[in-house]
Design a protein around this motif. Structure first.
Motif, PDB file in Angstrom:
ATOM      1  N   THR A   1      44.065   5.790 -30.080  1.00 52.62           N
ATOM      2  CA  THR A   1      43.915   5.922 -31.628  1.00 52.62           C
ATOM      3  C   THR A   1      42.874   4.758 -32.048  1.00 52.62           C
ATOM      4  OG1 THR A   1      45.517   4.382 -32.447  1.00 52.62           O
ATOM      5  CG2 THR A   1      45.974   6.484 -32.251  1.00 52.62           C
ATOM      6  N   GLY A   2      42.299   4.670 -32.998  1.00 57.87           N
ATOM      7  CA  GLY A   2      41.195   3.793 -33.433  1.00 57.87           C
ATOM      8  C   GLY A   2      41.560   2.423 -32.996  1.00 57.87           C
ATOM      9  N   ARG A   3      42.654   1.944 -33.241  1.00 58.89           N
ATOM     10  CA  ARG A   3      43.189   0.523 -32.801  1.00 58.89           C
ATOM     11  C   ARG A   3      42.855   0.321 -31.287  1.00 58.89           C
ATOM     12  NH1 ARG A   3      47.963  -2.705 -34.785  1.00 58.89           N
ATOM     13  NH2 ARG A   3      47.474  -1.643 -36.654  1.00 58.89           N
TER      14      ARG A   3
ATOM     15  N   MET B   1      39.396  -0.512 -30.945  1.00 56.81           N
ATOM     16  CA  MET B   1      39.062  -1.890 -31.053  1.00 56.81           C
ATOM     17  C   MET B   1      39.801  -2.979 -29.794  1.00 56.81           C
ATOM     18  SD  MET B   1      40.203  -1.656 -34.930  1.00 56.81           S
ATOM     19  CE  MET B   1      40.196  -3.519 -35.462  1.00 56.81           C
TER      20      MET B   1
ATOM     21  N   PHE C   1      42.137  -4.684 -41.647  1.00 54.80           N
ATOM     22  CA  PHE C   1      41.553  -4.268 -40.229  1.00 54.80           C
ATOM     23  C   PHE C   1      40.871  -5.680 -39.682  1.00 54.80           C
ATOM     24  CE2 PHE C   1      43.181  -0.221 -41.989  1.00 54.80           C
ATOM     25  CZ  PHE C   1      44.021  -0.242 -40.722  1.00 54.80           C
TER      26      PHE C   1
ATOM     27  N   VAL D   1      34.402  -5.406 -39.984  1.00 52.86           N
ATOM     28  CA  VAL D   1      34.923  -3.935 -40.112  1.00 52.86           C
ATOM     29  C   VAL D   1      33.970  -3.280 -41.138  1.00 52.86           C
ATOM     30  CG1 VAL D   1      36.756  -2.717 -41.228  1.00 52.86           C
ATOM     31  CG2 VAL D   1      37.234  -4.780 -39.983  1.00 52.86           C
TER      32      VAL D   1
ATOM     33  N   GLY E   1      34.012  -0.368 -42.886  1.00 49.94           N
ATOM     34  CA  GLY E   1      34.616   0.367 -44.137  1.00 49.94           C
ATOM     35  C   GLY E   1      36.208  -0.340 -43.928  1.00 49.94           C
TER      36      GLY E   1
ATOM     37  N   THR F   1      39.598   0.067 -44.741  1.00 48.10           N
ATOM     38  CA  THR F   1      40.289   0.781 -45.504  1.00 48.10           C
ATOM     39  C   THR F   1      41.337   0.545 -46.333  1.00 48.10           C
ATOM     40  OG1 THR F   1      39.860   2.044 -43.568  1.00 48.10           O
ATOM     41  CG2 THR F   1      41.647   3.156 -44.882  1.00 48.10           C
TER      42      THR F   1
ATOM     43  N   ASP G   1      33.905  -2.148 -36.199  1.00 56.67           N
ATOM     44  CA  ASP G   1      34.906  -1.002 -36.561  1.00 56.67           C
ATOM     45  C   ASP G   1      34.175  -0.329 -37.445  1.00 56.67           C
ATOM     46  OD1 ASP G   1      36.727   0.250 -38.009  1.00 56.67           O
ATOM     47  OD2 ASP G   1      38.279  -1.273 -38.198  1.00 56.67           O
TER      48      ASP G   1
ATOM     49  N   VAL H   1      35.747   2.741 -37.813  1.00 52.48           N
ATOM     50  CA  VAL H   1      36.931   3.864 -37.849  1.00 52.48           C
ATOM     51  C   VAL H   1      37.016   4.773 -39.045  1.00 52.48           C
ATOM     52  CG1 VAL H   1      39.494   4.074 -37.889  1.00 52.48           C
ATOM     53  CG2 VAL H   1      38.311   2.347 -36.459  1.00 52.48           C
ATOM     54  N   VAL H   2      36.649   4.324 -40.466  1.00 53.49           N
ATOM     55  CA  VAL H   2      36.767   5.047 -41.543  1.00 53.49           C
ATOM     56  C   VAL H   2      35.212   5.481 -41.819  1.00 53.49           C
ATOM     57  CG1 VAL H   2      36.642   3.255 -43.416  1.00 53.49           C
ATOM     58  CG2 VAL H   2      37.993   5.515 -43.754  1.00 53.49           C
TER      59      VAL H   2
ATOM     60  N   GLN I   1      40.537  10.515 -36.771  1.00 54.94           N
ATOM     61  CA  GLN I   1      41.374  11.318 -37.756  1.00 54.94           C
ATOM     62  C   GLN I   1      40.781  10.951 -39.248  1.00 54.94           C
ATOM     63  OE1 GLN I   1      42.118   8.653 -36.251  1.00 54.94           O
ATOM     64  NE2 GLN I   1      43.543   7.372 -37.244  1.00 54.94           N
ATOM     65  N   LYS I   2      39.635  10.639 -39.212  1.00 52.81           N
ATOM     66  CA  LYS I   2      39.448  10.320 -40.722  1.00 52.81           C
ATOM     67  C   LYS I   2      38.039  11.225 -40.829  1.00 52.81           C
ATOM     68  CE  LYS I   2      41.333   5.795 -40.331  1.00 52.81           C
ATOM     69  NZ  LYS I   2      42.530   5.529 -41.355  1.00 52.81           N
TER      70      LYS I   2
HETATM   71  C1  LIG Z   1      39.076   0.522 -40.790  1.00 50.18           C
HETATM   72  C2  LIG Z   1      40.169   0.637 -39.893  1.00 50.18           C
HETATM   73  N1  LIG Z   1      40.181   0.248 -38.660  1.00 50.18           N
HETATM   74  C3  LIG Z   1      41.293   0.610 -37.496  1.00 50.18           C
HETATM   75  C4  LIG Z   1      42.409   1.475 -37.737  1.00 50.18           C
HETATM   76  C5  LIG Z   1      43.204   1.959 -36.649  1.00 50.18           C
HETATM   77  O1  LIG Z   1      43.201   3.112 -36.617  1.00 50.18           O
HETATM   78  P1  LIG Z   1      44.268   3.839 -35.885  1.00 50.18           P
HETATM   79  O2  LIG Z   1      45.450   3.972 -36.964  1.00 50.18           O
HETATM   80  O3  LIG Z   1      43.935   5.396 -35.413  1.00 50.18           O
HETATM   81  O4  LIG Z   1      44.928   3.076 -34.663  1.00 50.18           O
HETATM   82  C6  LIG Z   1      42.118   2.142 -39.112  1.00 50.18           C
HETATM   83  C7  LIG Z   1      43.114   2.985 -39.034  1.00 50.18           C
HETATM   84  O5  LIG Z   1      43.669   3.331 -40.566  1.00 50.18           O
HETATM   85  C8  LIG Z   1      41.214   1.757 -39.879  1.00 50.18           C
HETATM   86  O6  LIG Z   1      41.150   2.306 -41.094  1.00 50.18           O
END
Ligand SMILES: Cc1ncc(COP(=O)(O)O)c(C=O)c1O
Length: 397
Positions: free
Chosen positions: A71-73, A76, A98, A144, A146, A148, A174, A176-177, A199-200
């Motif tokens: 996933t996004g994490r 990272m 984040f 980061v 965005g 979130t 990052d 991700v969003v 997923q965003k």
């Molecule tokens: C800015 C940001 N970074 C990292 C993540 C982590 O992503 P994931 O939940 O897909 O591991 C998120 C998830 O909400 C996020 O919004």
């Protein structure tokens, strides 16, 4: 087994939390395509497509543009695990959850971590980073784009990129969003490594982390004195899988790769500029509608994300009970908050396939009804009317 477990039949929800968002049905259909072996030429051609489409979406010509399985994490973590060696100096910009995650990851991988910070609901000033780097050089600066957790968009990434270049640091971002929802200019802003999620605003289920990095980042990783501590998140190995060498590192999740390819293809089909404008229009309409209902928005108004709207829960409304009512009666999911904002703030996502006026109207209708059930008074339909007007006037330009 004492009970029989029936066929899987999850309810259909309108996903307006912070992700996952509802994927475009075309993405879900792509994910149902027949599974291929990971070295089948038909599949490796699909991997090549993902790389080419990724370059368009990240606005980069980086050869190293692919997706980490995770996933996004995971993206990272791959970035930090690969860039940071024990004892390396890492500067993290933190103004939300984040940024804290970057701190945690860099610390776990042995980095000497410093932070420049802003209050939750605010953004970083690039001068803070410049001041810090003037005093103490860092190998990596992590920011980061965005946040979130607060709904804030970090501006001036190009300025941060310029500062990092001048001060000899690598810039890790990052996105991700933000990827697919607002401009992310990897090459234009001199971002050395950028990671995202699916997923965003990319509009796929969660499970992969698009990533891109330039030669500077690649050379930094290649000249490490010690091997990457994590095997799974070792970009030196993963990048050899996503190239003609096809190093057998792990088994790429086939169906996710199909979904990501289709999600990225849909972004190209729509065009990035049109997609950014759609997210902005939708987010603005939601914010206008909420304010017309007398709801207060969170954070610095100059830097609000279009795709995540932070709103204060009205007086007298119970966080958990109201979200449960919204889910049961309207099938709508919205997100609560973390840390200092827990119980005070909801975050509403309008991302990817859901960044549409109809989502906003549905959410506002549900919120009005649920808030009324807690005794909150508001003009009937005021939010919907204001949102509709804002959306249409923005669409007319
Ligand atoms: C800015 C940001 N970074 C990292 C993540 C982590 O992503 P994931 O939940 O897909 O591991 C998120 C998830 O909400 C996020 O919004």
């Amino acid at each position: 087994m004492t009970r029989s477990i029936g066929v899987l039949d999850p309810p259909i929800r309108l996903l307006c939390g912070t992700g996952p968002t509802n994927p475009d049905p075309r993405v879900l259909r792509a994910m149902a395509a027949p599974v291929l072996g990971q070295f089948d030429p038909a599949f490796t051609a699909i991997m090549e497509d993902v790389m080419a489409l990724g370059r368009y979406v990240f606005r980069t010509s980086n050869t190293r543009t692919f997706a980490v399985s995770g996933t996004g994490r995971g993206g990272m973590e791959a970035a930090i695990a690969s860039l940071v060696e024990p004892g390396d100096s890492v500067l993290v910009g933190t103004c939300g959850r984040f940024g804290d995650l970057f701190v945690d990851l860099a610390t776990r991988y042995g980095g000497r971590v410093s932070q420049v910070t802003a209050e939750w609901g605010q953004v970083l000033d690039p001068q803070q980073i410049d001041e810090w780097l003037k005093r103490a050089p860092a190998k990596v600066v992590a920011v980061v784009h965005g946040e979130t957790s607060t709904g804030m968009l970090q501006p001036q990434l190009g300025e941060i990129g310029r500062i990092c270049r001048e001060r000899g640091a690598l810039l890790l971002v990052d996105a991700v969003v933000t990827l697919g929802g607002v401009p992310v200019e990897v090459d234009g802003w001199q971002i050395d490594m950028c990671t995202s999620g699916t997923q965003k605003c990319v509009g796929c289920p969660s499970g992969m982390a698009p990533i891109t990095y330039n030669d500077r980042a690649e050379q930094t990783i290649a000249s490490r004195k010690s091997p990457v501590i994590s095997n799974y998140f070792d970009l030196t190995q993963i990048q050899r899988y996503w190239n003609p060498e096809r190093l057998n590192h792990h088994t790429l999740p086939t169906s996710m790769t199909y979904g990501l390819r289709e999600a990225l293809r849909l972004i190209v089909e729509e065009g990035l500029e049109a997609r950014w404008a759609r997210h902005q229009r939708t987010g603005d309409a939601l914010k206008t509608g909420l304010q017309a209902m007398g709801i207060e928005l969170f954070g610095d108004p100059r830097h609000r994300l279009p795709m995540i709207t932070g709103m204060f829960i009205p007086e007298g409304v119970s966080d958990e009970a109201a979200r449960a009512r919204l889910l049961e009666q309207f099938g709508i999911e919205v997100a609560t908050s973390f840390g200092p904002l827990r119980g005070r703030l909801w975050r509403i996502g309008t991302m990817g396939y859901n960044a549409e006026l109809k989502t906003v109207l549905t959410v506002l209708t549900g919120l009005e009804r649920v808030f009324q059930s807690f005794g909150v008074k508001s003009d009937r339909g005021a939010g919907v009317v204001a949102a509709e007007k804002a959306y249409h006037s923005a669409a007319r330009g």
